[in-house]
Design a protein around this motif. Structure first.
Motif, PDB file in Angstrom:
ATOM      1  N   ARG A  31      72.722  44.555  66.613  1.00 15.45           N
ATOM      2  CA  ARG A  31      72.290  44.786  67.998  1.00 15.45           C
ATOM      3  C   ARG A  31      70.860  45.347  68.051  1.00 15.45           C
ATOM      4  O   ARG A  31      70.075  45.006  68.928  1.00 15.45           O
ATOM      5  N   GLU A  32      70.525  46.251  67.115  1.00  9.76           N
ATOM      6  CA  GLU A  32      69.210  46.901  67.154  1.00  9.76           C
ATOM      7  C   GLU A  32      68.154  46.136  66.344  1.00  9.76           C
ATOM      8  O   GLU A  32      67.030  45.969  66.792  1.00  9.76           O
ATOM      9  N   GLN A  33      68.524  45.717  65.143  1.00  8.50           N
ATOM     10  CA  GLN A  33      67.533  45.098  64.244  1.00  8.50           C
ATOM     11  C   GLN A  33      67.423  43.591  64.413  1.00  8.50           C
ATOM     12  O   GLN A  33      66.460  42.985  63.916  1.00  8.50           O
ATOM     13  N   GLY A  34      68.402  42.976  65.023  1.00  9.22           N
ATOM     14  CA  GLY A  34      68.382  41.522  65.156  1.00  9.22           C
ATOM     15  C   GLY A  34      68.593  40.851  63.805  1.00  9.22           C
ATOM     16  O   GLY A  34      69.307  41.367  62.944  1.00  9.22           O
ATOM     17  N   ASP A  35      67.893  39.723  63.620  1.00 13.22           N
ATOM     18  CA  ASP A  35      68.079  38.942  62.379  1.00 13.22           C
ATOM     19  C   ASP A  35      67.592  39.671  61.130  1.00 13.22           C
ATOM     20  O   ASP A  35      67.996  39.329  60.017  1.00 13.22           O
ATOM     21  N   LEU A  36      66.724  40.662  61.289  1.00 17.14           N
ATOM     22  CA  LEU A  36      66.215  41.400  60.124  1.00 17.14           C
ATOM     23  C   LEU A  36      67.356  42.026  59.320  1.00 17.14           C
ATOM     24  O   LEU A  36      67.279  42.140  58.097  1.00 17.14           O
ATOM     25  N   SER A  37      68.421  42.409  60.015  1.00 19.79           N
ATOM     26  CA  SER A  37      69.547  43.076  59.332  1.00 19.79           C
ATOM     27  C   SER A  37      70.221  42.144  58.318  1.00 19.79           C
ATOM     28  O   SER A  37      70.952  42.618  57.444  1.00 19.79           O
ATOM     29  N   ARG A  38      69.992  40.837  58.438  1.00 21.27           N
ATOM     30  CA  ARG A  38      70.651  39.902  57.506  1.00 21.27           C
ATOM     31  C   ARG A  38      70.118  40.054  56.081  1.00 21.27           C
ATOM     32  O   ARG A  38      70.731  39.532  55.146  1.00 21.27           O
ATOM     33  N   ILE A  39      68.991  40.745  55.902  1.00 25.30           N
ATOM     34  CA  ILE A  39      68.506  41.035  54.542  1.00 25.30           C
ATOM     35  C   ILE A  39      69.554  41.833  53.777  1.00 25.30           C
ATOM     36  O   ILE A  39      69.703  41.695  52.560  1.00 25.30           O
ATOM     37  N   SER A 101      61.633  46.462  50.133  1.00 23.20           N
ATOM     38  CA  SER A 101      60.237  46.626  50.541  1.00 23.20           C
ATOM     39  C   SER A 101      59.888  45.689  51.708  1.00 23.20           C
ATOM     40  O   SER A 101      59.187  46.082  52.644  1.00 23.20           O
ATOM     41  N   ILE A 102      60.400  44.459  51.643  1.00 21.63           N
ATOM     42  CA  ILE A 102      60.143  43.498  52.737  1.00 21.63           C
ATOM     43  C   ILE A 102      60.809  43.995  54.025  1.00 21.63           C
ATOM     44  O   ILE A 102      60.229  43.946  55.110  1.00 21.63           O
ATOM     45  N   TRP A 103      62.037  44.516  53.882  1.00 20.80           N
ATOM     46  CA  TRP A 103      62.722  45.088  55.058  1.00 20.80           C
ATOM     47  C   TRP A 103      61.911  46.269  55.607  1.00 20.80           C
ATOM     48  O   TRP A 103      61.734  46.411  56.823  1.00 20.80           O
ATOM     49  N   GLY A 104      61.407  47.139  54.697  1.00 23.04           N
ATOM     50  CA  GLY A 104      60.641  48.313  55.110  1.00 23.04           C
ATOM     51  C   GLY A 104      59.380  47.930  55.864  1.00 23.04           C
ATOM     52  O   GLY A 104      58.993  48.577  56.838  1.00 23.04           O
ATOM     53  N   ARG A 105      58.736  46.853  55.411  1.00 23.12           N
ATOM     54  CA  ARG A 105      57.506  46.396  56.072  1.00 23.12           C
ATOM     55  C   ARG A 105      57.796  46.003  57.533  1.00 23.12           C
ATOM     56  O   ARG A 105      57.017  46.309  58.437  1.00 23.12           O
ATOM     57  N   ALA A 106      58.938  45.339  57.729  1.00 23.32           N
ATOM     58  CA  ALA A 106      59.284  44.893  59.086  1.00 23.32           C
ATOM     59  C   ALA A 106      59.819  46.047  59.930  1.00 23.32           C
ATOM     60  O   ALA A 106      59.511  46.151  61.124  1.00 23.32           O
ATOM     61  N   TRP A 108      59.681  49.623  59.223  1.00 23.36           N
ATOM     62  CA  TRP A 108      58.879  50.853  59.263  1.00 23.36           C
ATOM     63  C   TRP A 108      57.393  50.585  59.409  1.00 23.36           C
ATOM     64  O   TRP A 108      56.620  51.496  59.715  1.00 23.36           O
ATOM     65  N   GLY A 109      56.971  49.370  59.081  1.00 21.96           N
ATOM     66  CA  GLY A 109      55.550  49.050  59.113  1.00 21.96           C
ATOM     67  C   GLY A 109      54.847  49.346  57.800  1.00 21.96           C
ATOM     68  O   GLY A 109      53.625  49.218  57.692  1.00 21.96           O
ATOM     69  N   ILE A 110      55.591  49.753  56.768  1.00 23.29           N
ATOM     70  CA  ILE A 110      54.986  50.033  55.456  1.00 23.29           C
ATOM     71  C   ILE A 110      55.819  49.357  54.371  1.00 23.29           C
ATOM     72  O   ILE A 110      57.018  49.170  54.515  1.00 23.29           O
ATOM     73  N   TRP A 111      55.135  49.016  53.258  1.00 19.77           N
ATOM     74  CA  TRP A 111      55.832  48.363  52.148  1.00 19.77           C
ATOM     75  C   TRP A 111      56.592  49.376  51.309  1.00 19.77           C
ATOM     76  O   TRP A 111      57.618  49.053  50.725  1.00 19.77           O
ATOM     77  N   TRP A 112      56.063  50.601  51.228  1.00 21.01           N
ATOM     78  CA  TRP A 112      56.620  51.572  50.266  1.00 21.01           C
ATOM     79  C   TRP A 112      56.378  52.978  50.779  1.00 21.01           C
ATOM     80  O   TRP A 112      55.362  53.236  51.435  1.00 21.01           O
ATOM     81  N   THR A 113      57.286  53.896  50.470  1.00 21.66           N
ATOM     82  CA  THR A 113      57.057  55.314  50.725  1.00 21.66           C
ATOM     83  C   THR A 113      57.702  56.095  49.584  1.00 21.66           C
ATOM     84  O   THR A 113      58.697  55.653  49.005  1.00 21.66           O
ATOM     85  N   TRP A 114      57.125  57.252  49.290  1.00 18.24           N
ATOM     86  CA  TRP A 114      57.626  58.012  48.128  1.00 18.24           C
ATOM     87  C   TRP A 114      58.766  58.928  48.547  1.00 18.24           C
ATOM     88  O   TRP A 114      58.718  60.128  48.309  1.00 18.24           O
TER      89      TRP A 114
ATOM     90  N   HIS B   8      60.339  37.636  57.651  1.00 22.26           N
ATOM     91  CA  HIS B   8      60.705  38.664  56.681  1.00 22.26           C
ATOM     92  C   HIS B   8      62.050  38.341  56.016  1.00 22.26           C
ATOM     93  O   HIS B   8      62.231  38.563  54.819  1.00 22.26           O
ATOM     94  N   LEU B   9      62.965  37.827  56.807  1.00 20.15           N
ATOM     95  CA  LEU B   9      64.278  37.449  56.274  1.00 20.15           C
ATOM     96  C   LEU B   9      64.127  36.319  55.250  1.00 20.15           C
ATOM     97  O   LEU B   9      64.677  36.388  54.137  1.00 20.15           O
ATOM     98  N   VAL B  10      63.369  35.306  55.617  1.00 25.72           N
ATOM     99  CA  VAL B  10      63.160  34.169  54.714  1.00 25.72           C
ATOM    100  C   VAL B  10      62.430  34.629  53.442  1.00 25.72           C
ATOM    101  O   VAL B  10      62.779  34.218  52.322  1.00 25.72           O
ATOM    102  N   ALA B  11      61.461  35.542  53.610  1.00 31.03           N
ATOM    103  CA  ALA B  11      60.718  36.046  52.445  1.00 31.03           C
ATOM    104  C   ALA B  11      61.661  36.792  51.492  1.00 31.03           C
ATOM    105  O   ALA B  11      61.591  36.611  50.273  1.00 31.03           O
ATOM    106  N   ALA B  12      62.547  37.623  52.046  1.00 29.18           N
ATOM    107  CA  ALA B  12      63.473  38.397  51.195  1.00 29.18           C
ATOM    108  C   ALA B  12      64.412  37.464  50.425  1.00 29.18           C
ATOM    109  O   ALA B  12      64.637  37.646  49.216  1.00 29.18           O
TER     110      ALA B  12
END
Lengths: 233, 51
Positions: A31-39, A101-106, A108-114, B8-12
Motif C-alpha cells: 500500500r505504501e511502497q507500491g511495486d518497489l516492495s516486490r524487491i 542498496s537499490i531499494w535504499g536508493r529508491a 531513502w534517496g541514498i545507496w548506502w548508509t553506515w 529499481h525493481l527491474v534493476a534489483a
C-alpha cells in the motif's frame, strides 16, 4: 546421478520462473511502497541462502578441525564442502547488499548508509572474502586449518547481523519476520516469498553440489600428483 | 502500472540474475576444467586430461 542433477536444475528453473511470475503479477503491491516492495521477494530469500550456506560452512569447518588427523580423507571432503558453501554464501551476501542498496536508493534517496545492519553485513562479507583469499593465496598443509579457524570466528558475526535491527536503532527497516506483534507480511503476499525462497535455495544447492564436485576432482588430482612424485623420488 | 516498468525493481532482479549466472559460469568452468582421476583401480588408475 547426472540425471538427478539435471532434473534438479530443471525443477529449480521452473520454480524460479513461477516465483518471478507470482512476485510480479499475482501478489498485490504494498500500500505504501507500491511495486518497489516486490524487491523483498528476491532480497529475503538471498539472506536465507546466505545464512544456510555460511552455517554449512561453519559446521564443515568444525568437523574438519575435529577429524583432520583421525580421518584425513573424510576431512578433505568436509573441506571441499566448506569451500563450496562459503563461495555460495559470499555470492548471496553480495546480492543481498546490492538489492538492498537499490531499494535504499529508491526509498531513502541514498545507496548506502553506515547503520548497524549494513555495516555488520559488509564486515561479514569482508570476513568471508578474506577466508576465500586465504584459501587462494596461502599454500601448504596448514592452509585448510587456518581457513577453518577463520570460518569459525567469522560465523560469530551472523547473529550480530541478525540482531542488529533489534539491538540498535537503525535506518534499515524494523524486522519484517519474527519482529514481534504487528509485524510480518500480509498473507496475500506470502506465496511470492515462498516460491522464490524455494527456488533460490534449490539454485544454491545445485551450484554448491557442482562446485563441491569440481573441488573433489581437484583434490584427487593433487593427491595423485603427490603420490606419483613420491614414487619417483 | 506494469511492475516490469519499475526501474529499481527491474534493476534489483537483473542484478540478482547477473551475479548468480556469472558465478554459475565460473563454477561450470571449474567443473569442466578440473582434472579427473580414474578410480577404477589397478593399471588404469591415473590422471585424465581435463575435459
Amino acid at each position: 546421478m547426472k540425471l538427478l542433477r539435471w532434473l534438479w536444475f530443471g525443477a529449480t528453473l521452473a520454480v524460479l520462473a513461477n516465483g518471478f511470475h507470482v512476485a510480479m503479477y499475482v501478489v498485490p503491491a504494498d500500500r505504501e511502497q507500491g511495486d518497489l516492495s516486490r524487491i523483498l521477494y528476491y532480497h529475503v530469500p538471498t539472506w536465507c541462502g546466505m545464512a544456510l550456506f555460511f552455517t554449512i560452512n561453519v559446521i564443515c569447518s568444525i568437523v574438519f578441525l575435529a577429524i583432520r588427523n583421525k580421518n584425513p580423507q573424510r576431512a578433505l571432503k568436509t573441506d571441499a564442502l566448506a569451500l563450496a558453501s562459503a563461495e555460495m554464501g559470499v555470492v548471496y551476501c553480495l546480492i543481498g547488499m546490492a538489492t538492498g542498496s537499490i531499494w535504499g536508493r529508491a526509498a531513502w534517496g541514498i545507496w548506502w548508509t553506515w547503520d548497524a545492519r549494513l555495516t555488520t553485513t559488509l564486515v561479514l562479507w569482508l570476513i568471508y572474502v578474506a577466508y576465500l583469499l586465504v584459501r587462494r593465496f596461502i599454500s601448504g598443509p596448514e592452509m585448510r586449518v587456518m581457513a577453518a579457524v577463520i570460518a569459525v570466528f567469522g560465523f560469530a558475526d551472523i547473529p550480530i547481523v541478525y540482531m542488529s535491527t533489534r539491538w540498535w536503532r537503525t535506518q534499515h527497516p524494523a524486522p519484517v519476520f519474527f519482529g514481534g506483534p504487528n509485524t510480518g507480511l500480509d498473507p496475500s503476499m506470502m506465496p511470492a516469498l515462498w516460491w522464490n525462497l524455494a527456488g533460490w535455495l534449490a539454485w544454491g544447492i545445485f551450484v554448491v553440489a557442482l562446485r563441491y564436485s569440481a573441488e573433489r576432482r581437484q583434490q584427487r588430482a593433487d593427491q595423485h600428483s603427490a603420490s606419483v612424485a613420491l614414487e619417483a623420488a | 502500472m506494469n511492475p516490469m516498468f519499475h526501474r529499481h525493481l527491474v534493476a534489483a532482479y537483473a542484478v540478482t540474475w547477473i551475479i548468480q549466472l556469472s558465478y554459475l559460469a565460473y563454477v561450470a568452468w571449474k567443473w569442466i576444467t578440473a582434472p579427473k582421476v580414474l578410480e577404477s583401480g589397478g593399471k588404469n588408475q591415473g590422471l585424465q586430461e581435463p575435459r
